[in-house]
Write a protein that holds these residues in place. Structure first.
Motif, short mmCIF file in Angstrom:
data_model
loop_
_atom_site.label_atom_id
_atom_site.label_comp_id
_atom_site.label_asym_id
_atom_site.label_seq_id
_atom_site.Cartn_x
_atom_site.Cartn_y
_atom_site.Cartn_z
N PRO A 101 0.83 -1.20 0.00
CA PRO A 101 0.00 0.00 0.00
C PRO A 101 0.86 1.25 0.00
CG PRO A 101 -0.01 -1.03 2.18
CD PRO A 101 0.71 -1.97 1.27
N ASP A 102 0.31 2.31 -0.55
CA ASP A 102 1.03 3.58 -0.68
C ASP A 102 0.62 4.48 0.49
OD1 ASP A 102 1.91 6.11 -1.32
OD2 ASP A 102 1.33 5.97 -3.43
N HIS A 103 1.45 4.46 1.56
CA HIS A 103 1.09 5.22 2.75
C HIS A 103 1.17 6.73 2.50
CE1 HIS A 103 0.77 1.58 5.03
NE2 HIS A 103 2.01 1.22 4.73
N ALA A 104 1.99 7.13 1.56
CA ALA A 104 2.06 8.56 1.24
C ALA A 104 0.75 9.04 0.63
CB ALA A 104 3.23 8.81 0.27
N ALA B 55 -1.62 9.55 3.42
CA ALA B 55 -1.27 10.78 4.15
C ALA B 55 -1.74 12.02 3.38
CB ALA B 55 0.23 10.84 4.39
N ALA B 56 -1.62 11.97 2.06
CA ALA B 56 -2.08 13.10 1.24
C ALA B 56 -3.60 13.26 1.35
CB ALA B 56 -1.67 12.88 -0.22
N VAL B 57 -4.30 12.16 1.44
CA VAL B 57 -5.76 12.22 1.63
C VAL B 57 -6.07 12.94 2.95
CG1 VAL B 57 -7.81 10.82 2.19
CG2 VAL B 57 -6.38 10.24 0.20
N ALA B 58 -5.35 12.58 4.00
CA ALA B 58 -5.61 13.19 5.31
C ALA B 58 -5.34 14.70 5.28
CB ALA B 58 -4.77 12.51 6.38
N VAL B 59 -4.31 15.10 4.58
CA VAL B 59 -3.99 16.53 4.48
C VAL B 59 -5.13 17.27 3.80
CG1 VAL B 59 -2.47 18.19 3.35
CG2 VAL B 59 -1.49 16.23 4.57
N ARG B 60 -5.61 16.72 2.70
CA ARG B 60 -6.73 17.38 2.00
C ARG B 60 -7.99 17.38 2.86
NH1 ARG B 60 -9.14 19.28 -2.50
NH2 ARG B 60 -11.27 18.54 -2.85
N GLN B 61 -8.28 16.25 3.51
CA GLN B 61 -9.49 16.17 4.36
C GLN B 61 -9.54 17.32 5.37
OE1 GLN B 61 -12.10 14.15 4.42
NE2 GLN B 61 -11.52 12.40 3.14
N LEU C 187 -8.71 3.49 -0.13
CA LEU C 187 -8.70 3.42 -1.60
C LEU C 187 -7.40 4.00 -2.16
CD1 LEU C 187 -12.34 4.63 -2.49
CD2 LEU C 187 -11.42 2.33 -2.83
N ALA C 188 -6.99 5.12 -1.58
CA ALA C 188 -5.76 5.77 -2.06
C ALA C 188 -4.55 4.86 -1.87
CB ALA C 188 -5.56 7.10 -1.33
N ALA C 189 -4.51 4.21 -0.70
CA ALA C 189 -3.37 3.35 -0.39
C ALA C 189 -3.23 2.24 -1.43
CB ALA C 189 -3.54 2.75 1.00
N TRP C 190 -4.34 1.60 -1.78
CA TRP C 190 -4.25 0.42 -2.65
C TRP C 190 -4.25 0.78 -4.12
CZ3 TRP C 190 -2.14 -3.68 -0.73
CH2 TRP C 190 -2.17 -3.85 0.65
N GLN C 191 -4.91 1.90 -4.47
CA GLN C 191 -4.82 2.38 -5.86
C GLN C 191 -3.51 3.12 -6.09
OE1 GLN C 191 -8.21 4.67 -7.17
NE2 GLN C 191 -9.69 3.07 -6.66
N ARG D 133 -2.50 6.19 -5.34
CA ARG D 133 -2.55 7.57 -5.84
C ARG D 133 -3.30 8.41 -4.82
NH1 ARG D 133 -5.78 5.56 -11.14
NH2 ARG D 133 -7.44 4.48 -10.08
N PRO D 134 -2.92 9.67 -4.68
CA PRO D 134 -3.51 10.50 -3.62
C PRO D 134 -4.98 10.85 -3.88
CG PRO D 134 -1.92 11.75 -4.90
CD PRO D 134 -1.79 10.34 -5.34
N MET D 135 -5.41 10.84 -5.15
CA MET D 135 -6.83 11.05 -5.45
C MET D 135 -7.36 9.79 -6.11
SD MET D 135 -9.50 12.89 -5.16
CE MET D 135 -9.00 14.60 -4.78
N PRO D 136 -7.93 8.90 -5.30
CA PRO D 136 -8.43 7.65 -5.89
C PRO D 136 -9.59 7.91 -6.84
CG PRO D 136 -9.04 7.81 -3.57
CD PRO D 136 -8.16 8.99 -3.87
N GLN D 137 -9.93 6.92 -7.63
CA GLN D 137 -11.08 7.06 -8.51
C GLN D 137 -11.96 5.81 -8.46
OE1 GLN D 137 -8.86 7.92 -12.14
NE2 GLN D 137 -9.46 5.93 -12.97
#
Lengths: 324, 324
Positions: free
Chosen positions: A1-4, A7-13, A33-37, A39-43
């Motif tokens: 998983p992409d922990h960064a 973390a980017a999701v939490a910053v935006r939240q 979703l971000a961790a496993w996809q 990317r910081p903005m999942p889709q």
């Protein structure tokens, strides 16, 4: 998983126009979703529902009110668009794919013999593994197979221990006598395969089924491809449970969509540390609970992607010196 | 409610290609929609979200981390499409209407005086009542108002009894000291208005707020118009709770969409006999939990309306003589 990415999701939240944390699990879901996809903005453009179907030799023991013929008939119903999962897939905005796994070859009766030999087990795992498409944004896993709650109960009992009867439920609708009989069949299966109970993959081979093995393969492929997974009910959870026993965190790319009315499911979810999104008394299978949860993830992502920030909206934050 | 419509739903459910009852609460929801829409095949074409906003004199006591200015700023954010409820309404396929109720005139401080006089209370009830449109298939109720979890706690404590402090939570994010202070404010309010605690409408007037009174009016109008309602969180539930005290079954045209992270909400829901559809730790208000539950009802109805029957799909039912 992409922990960064998480973390980017939490910053935006933290910038969005709501009290911190006030969207509860929706916020956690976006980070997951971000961790496993990765990317910081999942889709959520490509949502797929995979339903694997299989037949079970243990049906000869009378563990289901329904005849084994119903498995293939329901697969035809899926193709014709008449099943619950067809309607739920449409509401979810998801593509439904149904994968029959050798319906003309039921497994051997797991109370009498290993359900599958090594070759058949690996074939079924491979069918599942090959069914996951790269680039899927979210995968819902489901199953159909008359008799498969017996396999799920046997698998769960074998992996988690305790009284085998505690893992057995009424499935599609057994009466009290039917339930006691099913409990006896599962207890016999555990006894028959007692030599392999310490080996999660042998448990899956001896006490599972072809569609359960395919679910395990699909869950593995999703891990490798960076595809987050919504797990459906008891059969689906039992099918992938060996992965949790093989490696800590082996199911962490999955989220349990719902907890079913089948009592063993709540017990198994707790044992595996899975928290369900929904608890609505479903006991249908077909991926129905997973599909039902998709709009929750769409909603979570819509909030994350679409909300204004405090700064952009001109909304005051908490008073600097606290409320008083 | 039209019990014949509910019975017709049950008759159709029994023909559909699934084990009886296997869609759990989804099946119950369809019967409930049918009862209040008064037709055997309910519909979900016109789904509306009504969010009432109000300001609260009790904010002067320092019961919220946010300044009262945020209420109007968030109403502007709703209009601009930047709030959570805007995103959630889009996912739900619902029309969002925001109704500010005299934001320039906060209620009086409910810990010191009645929140509203009779005329202002009835005006606010009437605003809510007039906001519900005939022909709405499903109404989601929500609210916005800095300080209104204090009113909700006071209302719930007044109606349900017990230690006032047990009904008080952190709202948008009070710290421990803030929580204790809010508890003291609510206790003072209960003491101040002890003479009216036996009268549910006087409780709503003295301890509520304009947006809460509007919610009560909207809930009444929905009852009269045959519009089923999804109730949102703590404030919304507390606002309509007087109707349950005025008449048994007074809330039966409503379904609780979710139970919030505010601990008083779970307590109040249990006291009123309301079962939430979702339990996801939300504590935002705005009708967010109600909007989030709309796809569950769409899914329930889609299954009911779209599934094939056993006969049409050629799927065998349970074996005539049982499984064995």
């Amino acid at each position: 998983p992409d922990h960064a990415a998480t973390a980017a999701v939490a910053v935006r939240q933290a910038t969005l126009t709501k009290p911190p944390g006030s969207l509860g699990t929706l916020e956690t879901l976006v980070g997951w979703l971000a961790a496993w996809q990765r990317r910081p903005m999942p889709q959520m453009e490509r949502v797929e529902i995979l339903v694997f179907a299989g037949n079970h030799g243990v049906v000869a023991q009378g563990v289901s009110p329904y005849p084994a013929s119903v498995t293939a008939q329901m697969v035809a119903n899926f193709s014709a668009g008449g099943a619950a999962i067809n309607q739920l897939a449409a509401v979810a905005g998801a593509v439904l794919r149904v994968v029959p796994v050798s319906l003309d070859r039921p497994t051997d009766d797991l109370s009498q013999a290993p359900a599958m030999d090594e070759a058949n087990f690996l074939d079924a795992v491979q069918v599942g593994h090959a069914s996951v498409r790269p680039g899927t944004d979210l995968l819902c896993l489901g199953e159909m197979g008359i008799g498969n709650t017996t396999a799920a109960a046997a698998l769960a009992a074998a992996l988690q221990g305790g009284d085998p009867g505690d893992w057995v439920g009424r499935g599609t609708g057994l009466d009290d006598a039917g339930l006691r009989h099913k409990q006896a069949v599962v207890a016999a299966a555990l006894q028959r395969h007692r030599a392999v109970l310490g080996d999660p993959l042998q448990v899956a081979r001896c006490l599972g089924g072809r569609e359960l093995a395919a679910l395990l393969g699909a869950m593995l492929a999703a891990r490798q491809l960076g595809v987050p997974v919504l797990l459906d009910g008891y059969v689906c959870t039992a099918a992938v449970a060996p992965l949790a026993h093989l490696a800590a965190g082996g199911l962490s790319h999955g989220w349990l969509a719902h907890v079913s009315a089948e009592p063993g499911h709540r017990r198994l979810a707790a044992a595996l540390g899975l928290s369900p999104l929904l608890d609505l008394g479903l006991r249908l299978g077909e991926g129905s609970g997973a599909a039902l949860a998709v709009p929750l993830l769409r909603a979570a992502l819509a909030c994350h992607a679409g909300m204004a920030s405090f700064a952009d909206a001109g909304v005051d934050g908490p008073a600097a010196n606290g409320p008083r």
